[in-house]
Write a protein that holds these residues in place. Sequence first.
Motif, PDB file in Angstrom:
ATOM      1  N   ALA A  70       0.860  -1.188   0.000  1.00  0.00           N
ATOM      2  CA  ALA A  70       0.000   0.000   0.000  1.00  0.00           C
ATOM      3  C   ALA A  70       0.890   1.230   0.000  1.00  0.00           C
ATOM      4  O   ALA A  70       2.047   1.177   0.417  1.00  0.00           O
ATOM      5  CB  ALA A  70      -0.911  -0.006   1.221  1.00  0.00           C
ATOM      6  N   TRP A  71       0.339   2.343  -0.435  1.00  0.00           N
ATOM      7  CA  TRP A  71       1.134   3.557  -0.581  1.00  0.00           C
ATOM      8  C   TRP A  71       0.263   4.764  -0.252  1.00  0.00           C
ATOM      9  O   TRP A  71      -0.872   4.852  -0.680  1.00  0.00           O
ATOM     10  CB  TRP A  71       1.621   3.654  -2.013  1.00  0.00           C
ATOM     11  CG  TRP A  71       2.373   4.904  -2.360  1.00  0.00           C
ATOM     12  CD1 TRP A  71       1.843   6.078  -2.823  1.00  0.00           C
ATOM     13  CD2 TRP A  71       3.771   5.115  -2.280  1.00  0.00           C
ATOM     14  NE1 TRP A  71       2.839   6.993  -3.035  1.00  0.00           N
ATOM     15  CE2 TRP A  71       4.028   6.431  -2.714  1.00  0.00           C
ATOM     16  CE3 TRP A  71       4.841   4.328  -1.891  1.00  0.00           C
ATOM     17  CZ2 TRP A  71       5.315   6.960  -2.757  1.00  0.00           C
ATOM     18  CZ3 TRP A  71       6.112   4.868  -1.942  1.00  0.00           C
ATOM     19  CH2 TRP A  71       6.334   6.167  -2.370  1.00  0.00           C
ATOM     20  N   SER A  72       0.826   5.701   0.495  1.00  0.00           N
ATOM     21  CA  SER A  72       0.176   6.974   0.753  1.00  0.00           C
ATOM     22  C   SER A  72       1.250   8.038   0.651  1.00  0.00           C
ATOM     23  O   SER A  72       2.299   7.926   1.281  1.00  0.00           O
ATOM     24  CB  SER A  72      -0.450   6.994   2.144  1.00  0.00           C
ATOM     25  OG  SER A  72      -1.007   8.264   2.398  1.00  0.00           O
ATOM     26  N   GLY A  73       1.012   9.031  -0.161  1.00  0.00           N
ATOM     27  CA  GLY A  73       1.999  10.075  -0.313  1.00  0.00           C
ATOM     28  C   GLY A  73       1.737  10.857  -1.577  1.00  0.00           C
ATOM     29  O   GLY A  73       0.773  10.591  -2.291  1.00  0.00           O
ATOM     30  N   LEU A 121       0.324   6.140  -7.263  1.00  0.00           N
ATOM     31  CA  LEU A 121       0.856   4.903  -6.702  1.00  0.00           C
ATOM     32  C   LEU A 121       1.990   4.410  -7.583  1.00  0.00           C
ATOM     33  O   LEU A 121       1.844   4.327  -8.796  1.00  0.00           O
ATOM     34  CB  LEU A 121      -0.240   3.837  -6.637  1.00  0.00           C
ATOM     35  CG  LEU A 121      -1.418   4.134  -5.716  1.00  0.00           C
ATOM     36  CD1 LEU A 121      -2.462   3.041  -5.843  1.00  0.00           C
ATOM     37  CD2 LEU A 121      -0.952   4.259  -4.286  1.00  0.00           C
TER      38      LEU A 121
END
Length: 106
Positions: free
Chosen positions: A95-98, A102
């Motif tokens: 998962a990725w948040s930023g 993605l």
Amino acid sequence: MMLLWVELQARPGAGDQLADLLAGLAQQAGSEPGVLFYAVHRQQADQNALVLYELYRDRAAWETHMALPAVQAVLQQFDALLMQPPRLVFCDPLAWSGPGPLPFSR
């Protein structure tokens, strides 16, 4: 996509020298194809403990990075600078948040 987490424990008094060498590799990694992210961190509680966070397109990109003369030159200094061999943890991102899109698909 492959993430590599590396933990390094420098010998007493060698943390600054190791940090400088790794910072040079991080600067170089910014121009390497297949290197998506490369960061060097120092633990707050131990100035001789460093952590690398490396994100590669794939394992082949990591292998290309590791074969570069500048990387090999740093690795040759590890015996003199480190208390023990580096701890390498290979990971698959989930998962990725930023900022930005993605960098991988699940």
